[in-house]
Design a protein around this motif. Structure first.
Motif, PDB file in Angstrom:
ATOM      1  N   GLU A1105       0.813  -1.213   0.000  1.00 23.26           N
ATOM      2  CA  GLU A1105       0.000   0.000   0.000  1.00 23.26           C
ATOM      3  C   GLU A1105       0.849   1.268   0.000  1.00 23.26           C
ATOM      4  O   GLU A1105       0.449   2.305   0.518  1.00 23.26           O
ATOM      5  CB  GLU A1105      -0.970   0.002   1.192  1.00 23.26           C
ATOM      6  CG  GLU A1105      -1.929  -1.179   1.174  1.00 23.26           C
ATOM      7  CD  GLU A1105      -2.950  -1.100   2.291  1.00 23.26           C
ATOM      8  OE1 GLU A1105      -3.054  -0.025   2.909  1.00 23.26           O
ATOM      9  OE2 GLU A1105      -3.629  -2.107   2.539  1.00 23.26           O
ATOM     10  N   ASP A1106       2.041   1.150  -0.580  1.00 24.55           N
ATOM     11  CA  ASP A1106       2.881   2.327  -0.787  1.00 24.55           C
ATOM     12  C   ASP A1106       2.686   2.773  -2.236  1.00 24.55           C
ATOM     13  O   ASP A1106       3.524   2.522  -3.105  1.00 24.55           O
ATOM     14  CB  ASP A1106       4.346   1.988  -0.506  1.00 24.55           C
ATOM     15  CG  ASP A1106       5.261   3.196  -0.670  1.00 24.55           C
ATOM     16  OD1 ASP A1106       4.736   4.319  -0.882  1.00 24.55           O
ATOM     17  OD2 ASP A1106       6.491   3.017  -0.628  1.00 24.55           O
ATOM     18  N   TYR A1107       1.566   3.411  -2.498  1.00 23.69           N
ATOM     19  CA  TYR A1107       1.207   3.732  -3.884  1.00 23.69           C
ATOM     20  C   TYR A1107       2.084   4.845  -4.446  1.00 23.69           C
ATOM     21  O   TYR A1107       2.333   4.880  -5.652  1.00 23.69           O
ATOM     22  CB  TYR A1107      -0.267   4.131  -3.960  1.00 23.69           C
ATOM     23  CG  TYR A1107      -1.174   3.021  -3.491  1.00 23.69           C
ATOM     24  CD1 TYR A1107      -1.287   1.850  -4.218  1.00 23.69           C
ATOM     25  CD2 TYR A1107      -1.879   3.139  -2.292  1.00 23.69           C
ATOM     26  CE1 TYR A1107      -2.106   0.823  -3.772  1.00 23.69           C
ATOM     27  CE2 TYR A1107      -2.689   2.122  -1.841  1.00 23.69           C
ATOM     28  CZ  TYR A1107      -2.805   0.957  -2.587  1.00 23.69           C
ATOM     29  OH  TYR A1107      -3.599  -0.060  -2.142  1.00 23.69           O
ATOM     30  N   ARG A1108       2.545   5.724  -3.601  1.00 25.69           N
ATOM     31  CA  ARG A1108       3.399   6.793  -4.098  1.00 25.69           C
ATOM     32  C   ARG A1108       4.712   6.209  -4.622  1.00 25.69           C
ATOM     33  O   ARG A1108       5.181   6.569  -5.700  1.00 25.69           O
ATOM     34  CB  ARG A1108       3.662   7.808  -2.993  1.00 25.69           C
ATOM     35  CG  ARG A1108       4.467   9.015  -3.436  1.00 25.69           C
ATOM     36  CD  ARG A1108       4.486  10.060  -2.340  1.00 25.69           C
ATOM     37  NE  ARG A1108       3.141  10.514  -2.032  1.00 25.69           N
ATOM     38  CZ  ARG A1108       2.837  11.302  -1.002  1.00 25.69           C
ATOM     39  NH1 ARG A1108       3.779  11.704  -0.180  1.00 25.69           N
ATOM     40  NH2 ARG A1108       1.584  11.695  -0.792  1.00 25.69           N
ATOM     41  N   GLY A1109       5.326   5.320  -3.848  1.00 28.90           N
ATOM     42  CA  GLY A1109       6.540   4.666  -4.324  1.00 28.90           C
ATOM     43  C   GLY A1109       6.291   3.804  -5.540  1.00 28.90           C
ATOM     44  O   GLY A1109       7.116   3.742  -6.457  1.00 28.90           O
ATOM     45  N   ALA A1110       5.148   3.115  -5.568  1.00 24.57           N
ATOM     46  CA  ALA A1110       4.822   2.283  -6.733  1.00 24.57           C
ATOM     47  C   ALA A1110       4.681   3.134  -7.981  1.00 24.57           C
ATOM     48  O   ALA A1110       5.137   2.754  -9.066  1.00 24.57           O
ATOM     49  CB  ALA A1110       3.541   1.507  -6.461  1.00 24.57           C
ATOM     50  N   MET A1111       4.036   4.300  -7.858  1.00 28.04           N
ATOM     51  CA  MET A1111       3.882   5.179  -9.013  1.00 28.04           C
ATOM     52  C   MET A1111       5.248   5.647  -9.518  1.00 28.04           C
ATOM     53  O   MET A1111       5.487   5.706 -10.736  1.00 28.04           O
ATOM     54  CB  MET A1111       3.025   6.387  -8.636  1.00 28.04           C
ATOM     55  CG  MET A1111       1.559   6.065  -8.421  1.00 28.04           C
ATOM     56  SD  MET A1111       0.653   7.447  -7.687  1.00 28.04           S
ATOM     57  CE  MET A1111       0.952   8.724  -8.888  1.00 28.04           C
ATOM     58  N   ALA A1112       6.151   5.956  -8.601  1.00 30.03           N
ATOM     59  CA  ALA A1112       7.476   6.428  -9.017  1.00 30.03           C
ATOM     60  C   ALA A1112       8.218   5.349  -9.795  1.00 30.03           C
ATOM     61  O   ALA A1112       8.812   5.618 -10.841  1.00 30.03           O
ATOM     62  CB  ALA A1112       8.279   6.871  -7.793  1.00 30.03           C
ATOM     63  N   HIS A1113       8.192   4.101  -9.304  1.00 31.66           N
ATOM     64  CA  HIS A1113       8.913   3.029  -9.989  1.00 31.66           C
ATOM     65  C   HIS A1113       8.247   2.674 -11.317  1.00 31.66           C
ATOM     66  O   HIS A1113       8.945   2.420 -12.310  1.00 31.66           O
ATOM     67  CB  HIS A1113       9.002   1.801  -9.084  1.00 31.66           C
ATOM     68  CG  HIS A1113      10.030   1.924  -8.011  1.00 31.66           C
ATOM     69  ND1 HIS A1113      11.382   1.895  -8.262  1.00 31.66           N
ATOM     70  CD2 HIS A1113       9.902   2.103  -6.669  1.00 31.66           C
ATOM     71  CE1 HIS A1113      12.047   2.036  -7.128  1.00 31.66           C
ATOM     72  NE2 HIS A1113      11.162   2.160  -6.139  1.00 31.66           N
ATOM     73  N   GLU A1114       6.933   2.636 -11.345  1.00 34.73           N
ATOM     74  CA  GLU A1114       6.277   2.292 -12.607  1.00 34.73           C
ATOM     75  C   GLU A1114       6.457   3.419 -13.635  1.00 34.73           C
ATOM     76  O   GLU A1114       6.522   3.153 -14.836  1.00 34.73           O
ATOM     77  CB  GLU A1114       4.788   2.018 -12.369  1.00 34.73           C
ATOM     78  CG  GLU A1114       4.098   1.368 -13.555  1.00 34.73           C
ATOM     79  CD  GLU A1114       4.710   0.019 -13.899  1.00 34.73           C
ATOM     80  OE1 GLU A1114       4.806  -0.289 -15.105  1.00 34.73           O
ATOM     81  OE2 GLU A1114       5.107  -0.716 -12.971  1.00 34.73           O
ATOM     82  N   ARG A1115       6.560   4.654 -13.144  1.00 35.51           N
ATOM     83  CA  ARG A1115       6.810   5.759 -14.065  1.00 35.51           C
ATOM     84  C   ARG A1115       8.202   5.598 -14.692  1.00 35.51           C
ATOM     85  O   ARG A1115       8.390   5.864 -15.880  1.00 35.51           O
ATOM     86  CB  ARG A1115       6.705   7.092 -13.328  1.00 35.51           C
ATOM     87  CG  ARG A1115       6.755   8.305 -14.256  1.00 35.51           C
ATOM     88  CD  ARG A1115       6.651   9.615 -13.482  1.00 35.51           C
ATOM     89  NE  ARG A1115       5.401   9.678 -12.742  1.00 35.51           N
ATOM     90  CZ  ARG A1115       5.306   9.648 -11.425  1.00 35.51           C
ATOM     91  NH1 ARG A1115       6.401   9.533 -10.699  1.00 35.51           N
ATOM     92  NH2 ARG A1115       4.136   9.720 -10.817  1.00 35.51           N
ATOM     93  N   GLU A1116       9.184   5.165 -13.883  1.00 31.00           N
ATOM     94  CA  GLU A1116      10.511   4.899 -14.430  1.00 31.00           C
ATOM     95  C   GLU A1116      10.461   3.776 -15.462  1.00 31.00           C
ATOM     96  O   GLU A1116      11.097   3.854 -16.517  1.00 31.00           O
ATOM     97  CB  GLU A1116      11.471   4.519 -13.298  1.00 31.00           C
ATOM     98  CG  GLU A1116      11.814   5.644 -12.343  1.00 31.00           C
ATOM     99  CD  GLU A1116      12.700   6.685 -13.002  1.00 31.00           C
ATOM    100  OE1 GLU A1116      13.381   6.337 -13.993  1.00 31.00           O
ATOM    101  OE2 GLU A1116      12.697   7.840 -12.548  1.00 31.00           O
ATOM    102  N   ALA A1117       9.704   2.725 -15.153  1.00 30.53           N
ATOM    103  CA  ALA A1117       9.574   1.629 -16.109  1.00 30.53           C
ATOM    104  C   ALA A1117       8.936   2.102 -17.401  1.00 30.53           C
ATOM    105  O   ALA A1117       9.369   1.728 -18.503  1.00 30.53           O
ATOM    106  CB  ALA A1117       8.756   0.490 -15.486  1.00 30.53           C
ATOM    107  N   LEU A1118       7.906   2.933 -17.289  1.00 34.24           N
ATOM    108  CA  LEU A1118       7.238   3.442 -18.485  1.00 34.24           C
ATOM    109  C   LEU A1118       8.192   4.271 -19.336  1.00 34.24           C
ATOM    110  O   LEU A1118       8.216   4.152 -20.564  1.00 34.24           O
ATOM    111  CB  LEU A1118       6.017   4.273 -18.075  1.00 34.24           C
ATOM    112  CG  LEU A1118       5.246   4.955 -19.213  1.00 34.24           C
ATOM    113  CD1 LEU A1118       4.703   3.916 -20.187  1.00 34.24           C
ATOM    114  CD2 LEU A1118       4.119   5.809 -18.656  1.00 34.24           C
ATOM    115  N   THR A1119       8.991   5.102 -18.686  1.00 38.45           N
ATOM    116  CA  THR A1119       9.957   5.909 -19.435  1.00 38.45           C
ATOM    117  C   THR A1119      10.942   5.029 -20.186  1.00 38.45           C
ATOM    118  O   THR A1119      11.276   5.297 -21.349  1.00 38.45           O
ATOM    119  CB  THR A1119      10.709   6.839 -18.463  1.00 38.45           C
ATOM    120  OG1 THR A1119       9.771   7.650 -17.765  1.00 38.45           O
ATOM    121  CG2 THR A1119      11.695   7.712 -19.213  1.00 38.45           C
TER     122      THR A1119
END
Length: 1446
Positions: A1105-1119
């Protein structure tokens, strides 16, 4: 040794033991193998049982199989009878009349002979000893730890032929998914642990390995040998027994068996005791005498037995550098030693050469004949190596007198093995080092000639091995036939060689024909030298080689140590040559080489380098021919019949590349160029100069091509050596000799990516130090007295590892011992000369040796601490590798190597010094050929055919070497992988369990290949729901890697990613974060594997339930996916959808918090964000290379050039009617399936997709909607409110759910569902075909099915439905940057498997789920998706996603 095919019914590597010989691609096997059938075995005192046999077995093979069963042991001297008729031992079962499936064979007790009676007693000893895994440590052999680690047994695994009904393992029905059963990782293997794991964890004790005591003593009686009168009455020997009840008994052995006599310790009375029956088996008699023996024997038989792979003796001894924990452990058994039993059954001195040549001369026309021939060769060579090892140990221990009486160069003869320290030739070319180099090169050349056996029938070499023991190197060979005496009238003698003289006879002509064939296979040039008489002597080999016709009528080639051409970079060239040629061309001497050159004059090129050099020249030749033809009117015109321009272009290209022929490309090298003392005829001056030029080019080729190519492979993690031996193997694969280690370190230091290659730098410097230290250790140890060996060895190790080690404290104790033994004066002082060596002096000698050998003038420092501080070397790794190189075996305990006040290694810690043997590797022709064919099928994506070939290859390996062979280990590992991809996880588990045991035994318990096999085993165990066991296997793999190399290695990322997937909670995130750090450093921040790590972390953070950290890592993956794959690629869309889902969940959580927790109960992470067990399984397979993550940048660049070329052509020649395009691609190229996906007209085709669709129906409906003008909604809320909340959650950062994300969503819904190539993509002249029909995925799950042209090809719930087992394939010779890496650099291993990157299997889902990363074969130009949408199968063929546009 038993034939391995007898184990076919016990979980053989072949899942169905007999299907392997009845496969579609084994026509010859089917013709010669009558198949298998069951027979019933009955015998006295035995319960009847069934036995699986083969028609080609001999009767004696069945007897051996029966004797190997636990319920029969320790019975011996048995034969088989059918219907009362005793069967001949050498008769094949298929020739026995009346033998049918289900027939009953009865065991018949045969009378004993003196020899068989002693053999029976030895058999009883073996049963009572019941050796466990750790017993092998006392003999210096590598044990198997898997059984101890898992507390399971390979025979306990599900039958190999049974496939799993489903790969789906949900949390509700998986027993090991319960939190209470999860095994937490030990602290010492956690990321960032400051201390190394304890050495005791390397070899854990098995609590179930205790052997019950059956007798207090079992030995030969003092009344042996029987006196004459008793000998005439049939007494063979007398046995003394001391039972646990305290009773002393004497037993007589006779032809009928064993009986109790009346003798005591004081009185000899051989008469039978009253009421004593004669028992054919000694254990039956002992059970009657001692009830406790009977009870203990029953417990011993009920004890968990070792698998066949653990019980069988390996062909060659694999050293273990760790011994038992107690160095003073008594090795006395409770029964007499084997020597006392076998002293009267020692065989005659064997003629090893005759045995080996007789095995090679066996018929080999049929498959069965070839299998028997290969097995015979393996067994003879194995026995020769064992004899050579024992002989070298006996000779150096001083137990054998030399046969020549020479002091400087003694020769020995022991058990038919000729042992010497090398000839005078090596001494003249560099003293002691030249002598050792000659012995090593002789072995390598004999191996080379042996591999040419198929092409050159009739040319023989002697059995050869090289043994290093106690600092002395001995060359072991079988006796040459000329020394055995000659037969009357048999022509023999020297027929070929520098000193052979002119002669002409049929035997010489035959020998020259054989040598010419061998020279062709080795790319050696026929040339002439000036002989002793001044006349030219034609040669096909080096000037030292000799060819003779032995007394046995066979042709032999001897003294072949200079077979390969010289290395021009390390030759003592004259100043004129260096100035005229070397300096002008820049290819004379290696940088840093001094005027005196290399320490010895035997620097030769490797065969791998010669092949690579010729291949490179061939490529240049082809290019030059094309260029010349294009200059003279074009290729099409020049290749027409009768056009002289084509022939002229070929001649010109031959001149350009240096071909030795003017009309065709032919490249051969002269092995005698640069050889001191060799004179060539004046007529060949131009040819010799041309050969010198070629050899200089070959030397330059190492520096300009091979070393950079190796660094490129290491940079992209295609090669990931873990220890020094693996690095040496990788260098040898490239044809790079180890003397180039200095040039390797220089090349790394000059590279822009030297930081990413620091693990290679670490290994290179460690290898330089250890090899230099080994040469010093050899000279250091030779003069040491036997009584001081342990003290001298421990002192040397302390000087090597402890900075500034003081020799005073080390020498004090040995001096005291010498005084106690009565030694003193000058003798004691001389014997303790070794004790004055200090750490500073040793490292000074190491620096001098490294400078002379490797041209290394700086970087080593003055102690091991310098390597630790500057390169991150572990002292424990140095200790391990030095022990393996020198044969030192240490006591199993923890060593504090940083203690400067006290010596960390004492004399009592040195358990043993073992011989280190280099020997010939005999080939298994048919099994290897079938294994290589299977690799080719895997590379083409033909999974079914590859699987069948692998089964057959595994069966053939078992027939030849009982699977205890490195190549058999590689074959079985690939078989397990193929079985897993076909949806047979139980079979993969069963086979992989055996693979781990084999790797531990034939390669080493801590070998890099063993580490990798443990990781693969964890995947198959997890697939079967054994999560706790999978975790322990991964703990074991990480433990081994930490001790062998350390945490700073790219393969750590693979293990940590796997641990992050199988663990839960904070530790899972901890391992994944470390994997991300390692991958980011070694692979780069934009690599696909790095993107996968970001995605895995995002998944785990969603669970936490650390959605902020999950968003950061998935954003890196998307890039990363956007940069790597493009905006319209399915993988980019997948990442975008998952990021969108994370953001939506973050919105819900934020809204719940703002509303005072009204909806907090509903804000937990939905199942769509938590990866399912199937998704985790596929991600685990992906991380470990079972499924490929490959995205070829070269092909992407080539594809982009094709698009630009097409765009320019269209711009130059516009058409009146141009079809609509979407993102630069023609809309007409979209298939029907793609249009359906883009319009959202898809239906789930399996349960997994349907379940996932239900879970994310709220969020995914908008994503697949074809109406971009409809505003997005989240749980009934408008997109505007959602966007505002997202910005608050992301703290102002832009997310894909704002306007940019909306624009991307519109593009996804309007454009085609995936990227399809617009033209034919060519790779090395072959068409590249892709077949994609995927829809976007969310959190690794597919919301739409993959359909074929008719829309009906769906996926099953448990595995992919592949028609005929074939998967998508694109032909490309270029190696992908993300191809399956080689961790071990072995073949243990093997070259062929590594070249195909473990088959480079296409990514095929077994559950219909996607894992959030693109996968493809090594030959694909597109990064296809891993979940089941890889290809559209139609009758086993790939339905292309586009039609040819050219």
């Amino acid at each position: 040794m038993k034939d391995n095919s007898k184990k076919a019914g016990k979980g053989q590597g072949v899942p169905d033991g007999q299907a392997a010989v009845n496969g579609k691609n084994a026509e010859e096997v089917k013709q010669e193998d009558d198949g298998s059938f069951s027979v019933k075995i009955q015998g006295p005192g035995l319960e009847p049982f069934e036995l699986q046999v083969h028609g080609f077995w001999l009767v004696q093979d069945v007897v051996l199989a029966v004797l190997g069963r636990d319920e029969v042991a320790p019975r011996t001297s048995l034969s088989l009878a059918l219907s009362g008729v005793t069967l001949e031992p050498l008769m094949e079962l298929q020739q026995v009349k009346g033998l049918k499936p289900g027939a009953t064979l009865r065991l018949v007790e045969d009378p004993y002979s003196p020899r068989s009676a002693r053999a029976h007693l030895a058999r009883v000893q073996d049963l009572l000893r019941a050796e466990g895994p750790h017993d092998s440590l006392r003999d210096g052999r590598s044990p198997s730890i898997l059984n101890t680690l898992t507390h399971t047994h390979t025979t306990d695994a599900p039958p190999a032929g049974h496939s799993s009904k489903s790969l789906k393992r949900s949390a509700s029905n998986t027993k090991t998914d319960q939190p209470g059963q999860e095994t937490p990782p030990p602290e010492y293997i956690l990321p960032g642990a400051t201390e190394l794991p304890p050495l005791a964890t390397l070899l854990p004790a098995d609590p179930h390995s205790e052997v019950p005591t059956c007798l207090l003593d079992l030995s030969l009686s003092c009344w042996n040998p029987p006196p004459g009168p008793r000998k005439l009455q049939g007494d063979f020997l007398y046995i003394s027994v001391h039972t646990r009840e305290g009773r002393h008994c004497d037993i007589t052995s006779c032809p009928r068996g064993f009986f109790l006599n009346r003798s005591t310790a004081e009185v000899f009375d051989p008469r039978p005791a009253p009421s004593s029956a004669v028992c054919h088996c000694l254990s039956d008699l002992l059970s009657q005498i001692s009830p406790e023996f009977k009870q203990s024997l029953t417990a011993l038989r009920n004890r968990k037995q070792r698998s066949s792979e653990e019980a069988l003796a390996s062909l060659y001894r694999v050293l273990s550098w760790l011994g038992p924990a107690s160095a003073t452990h008594s090795h006395r058994h409770t029964h007499s030693s084997p020597l006392a039993i076998q002293q009267h059954i020692t065989p005659e001195t064997p003629d090893w050469n005759e045995e080996l040549q007789a095995a090679r001369d066996l018929p080999h026309k049929t498959l069965e004949e070839r299998l028997q021939r290969d097995r015979a060769i393996q067994q003879v060579n194995s026995a020769f190596v064992w004899a050579a090892t024992q002989g070298a140990e006996t000779v150096i221990d001083g137990c054998v007198e030399p046969i020549n009486g020479a002091v400087d160069d003694p020769a020995f003869l022991w058990s038919g093995v000729f042992l010497s320290q090398g000839g005078a030739a090596g001494t003249l070319l560099g003293g002691e080092r030249g002598k050792r180099a000659a012995q090593r090169l002789e072995l390598r050349a004999v191996q080379t000639y042996s591999k040419l056996e198929v092409e050159r029938q009739g040319l023989h070499t002697l059995p050869t091995a090289v043994v290093d023991y106690r600092g002395v190197r001995l060359s072991a060979q079988g006796l040459a036939p000329g020394l055995q005496g000659s037969e009357a009238g048999a022509p023999r003698g020297l027929l070929y060689g520098y000193a052979a003289g002119p002669m002409e006879n049929p035997h010489r002509r035959k020998l020259l024909e054989l040598l010419a064939l061998s020279a062709k296979g080795l790319s050696l040039q026929r040339h002439a030298v000036v002989g002793p008489t001044g006349h030219p002597v034609p040669l096909f080999t080096s000037v030292d080689a000799q060819g003779l016709l032995g007394a046995d009528g066979r042709y032999y080639v001897l003294d072949v140590f200079r077979t390969m051409p010289a290395d021009a970079n390390y030759q003592r060239a004259d100043e004129e040559e260096k100035s005229e040629e070397g300096k002008a061309e820049g290819m004379g001497q290696v940088e840093g080489e001094e005027a005196h050159g290399f320490p010895h004059g035997l620097c030769r090129l490797r065969l791998e380098l010669v092949k690579a050099f010729i291949q490179n020249k061939n490529t240049q030749f082809t290019k030059r021919v094309r260029e010349r033809m294009e200059e003279n009117g074009g290729v099409e015109e020049c290749v027409k019949d009768g056009d002289p321009r084509g022939a002229e272009a070929v001649r010109g290209a031959c001149r350009d590349v240096g071909s030795i022929s003017d009309i065709i490309f032919e490249m051969r090298l002269n092995p005698n160029v640069f050889t001191p003392g060799v004179e060539f005829p004046s007529s060949e001056t131009a040819v010799i100069q041309h050969q010198k030029t070629l050899l200089r080019e070959a030397g330059s080729f190492i520096l300009t091509h091979q070393i950079p190519a190796l660094l490129e492979d290491c940079l992209h993690c295609r090669e990931m050596p873990i220890d020094g031996a693996a690095l040496c193997h990788v260098l040898h694969e490239k044809g790079i000799n180890l003397r180039y280690l200095g040039q390797l370190t220089t090349a790394i230091s000059q590279s822009e990516d030297k930081d990413r290659l620091r693990h290679i730098t670490r290994l290179a410097y460690s290898e330089i130090v250890l090899r230099s230290a080994k040469r010093i250790f050899n000279n250091f140890l030779q003069p040491v007295e036997v009584s001081s060996l342990s003290a001298a060895v421990s002192h040397f190790l302390c000087c090597l590892l402890v900075p500034h080690h003081n020799p005073a404290s080390a020498g004090e104790e040995p001096k005291k011992r010498s005084r106690r033994r009565g030694r003193g004066g000058a003798g004691a002082s001389d014997s303790l000369a070794w004790s004055v060596l200090s750490g500073n002096e040793l490292w000074s000698l190491i620096g001098q040796d490294a400078k002379v050998t490797y041209g290394l003038t700086e970087g080593l420092g003055t102690s091991a601490d310098h390597l630790v501080e500057h390169y991150g070397v572990q002292k424990m790794s140095l200790l391990r590798e030095f022990c393996l190189k020198t044969g030192i075996q240490l006591r199993l305990r923890d060593y504090i190597l940083d203690n400067r006040n006290k010596a960390p290694i004492g004399p009592d810690d040195v358990y043993n010094i073992l011989p280190v043997v280099k020997h010939l590797t005999m080939t298994t022709q048919d099994a290897s050929r079938m294994f290589h064919a299977a690799q080719g099928y895997l590379q083409k994506g033909q999974l079914d055919r590859a699987y069948e070939q692998l089964k057959e290859a595994a069966y053939l390996f078992g027939r030849v070497c009982d699977d205890l062979h490195p190549e058999a280990c590689s074959c079985l590992s690939l078989l397990a992988k193929a079985a897993y991809l076909q949806g047979r996880p139980a079979e993969a588990r069963s086979v992989q369990l055996r693979v781990v045991v084999i790797s531990e035994r034939v390669l080493g318990f801590d070998h890099p290949n063993t580490i990798k096999q443990y990781a693969l085993l964890a995947v198959y165990l997890y697939a079967g729901g054994e999560t706790s066991l999978a975790q322990r296997c991964l703990y074991r793999a990480r433990l081994l890697l930490l001790l062998v190399h350390g945490e700073d290695h790219p393969y750590i990322a693979t293990l940590d990613s796997s641990l992050g997937l199988v663990l839960q909670g904070k530790q899972s995130i901890q391992f994944l974060q470390n994997a991300l750090k390692i991958n980011t450093f070694f692979r780069g921040p934009m690599d696909v594997k790095t993107a996968l790590n970001h995605h895995l972390l995002a998944q785990k953070m969603c669970v936490a339930e650390d959605y902020r950290g999950a968003m950061a890592h998935e954003r890196e993956a998307l890039t990363m996916f956007q940069n790597k794959c493009g905006e319209d690629h399915p993988q980019t869309k997948c990442s975008a959808e998952f990021l969108k889902a994370i953001t939506q969940q973050a919105v819900r959580v934020e809204r719940s918090l703002r509303q005072g927790g009204a909806e907090l109960s509903d804000s937990a992470a939905p199942e769509t964000l938590a990866p399912s067990a199937d998704t985790t399984l596929e991600q685990l397979a992906l991380v470990n290379g079972i499924l490929k993550t490959s995205y070829s940048e070269k092909l992407l660049q080539f594809k982009e050039k094709l698009r630009e070329q097409k765009a320019s052509e269209e711009a130059a020649d516009p058409k009146p009617e141009t079809p609509d395009t979407v993102n630069g691609e023609q809309a007409e190229e979209k298939t029907t399936t793609e249009e359906e996906v883009a319009e959202g007209e898809t239906t789930p085709t399996d349960g997994a997709a349907q379940e996932m669709t239900d879970q994310i129906s709220e969020s995914h409906a908008e994503e697949t909607s074809p109406k971009p003008e409809t505003p997005d909604t989240v749980n009934g809320e408008q997109a505007e409110e959602k966007t505002t909340t997202e910005e608050e959650v992301a703290e102002g950062e832009t997310t894909p759910t704002d306007g940019a994300a909306q624009e991307m969503t519109d593009q996804i819904s309007e454009s085609h569902a995936e990227e399809t190539p617009s033209t034919e993509e060519k790779a090395n002249g072959q068409l590249s075909t892709t077949a994609n029909g995927e829809s976007p995925i969310l959190n690794g799950n597919c919301s739409a099915s993959d359909t074929d042209e008719e829309g009906g090809a769906g996926r099953n719930e448990d595995q992919s439905k592949l028609t005929n087992g074939e998967v998508s394939h694109t032909a490309n010779g270029n190696q992908s940057d993300d191809a399956e890496p080689k961790v071990n650099g072995v073949s243990g291993s093997h070259d062929e498997e590594d070249n195909t990157k473990d088959g480079a299997l296409p990514a095929v889902s077994k559950s219909g789920s996607k894992v959030g990363v693109s996968t493809e074969t090594d030959t694909q130009s597109e990064a296809t998706m891993i979940n089941g949408g890889d290809s559209i199968m139609t009758n086993g063929e790939v339905a292309p996603a586009l039609q040819d546009s050219k």
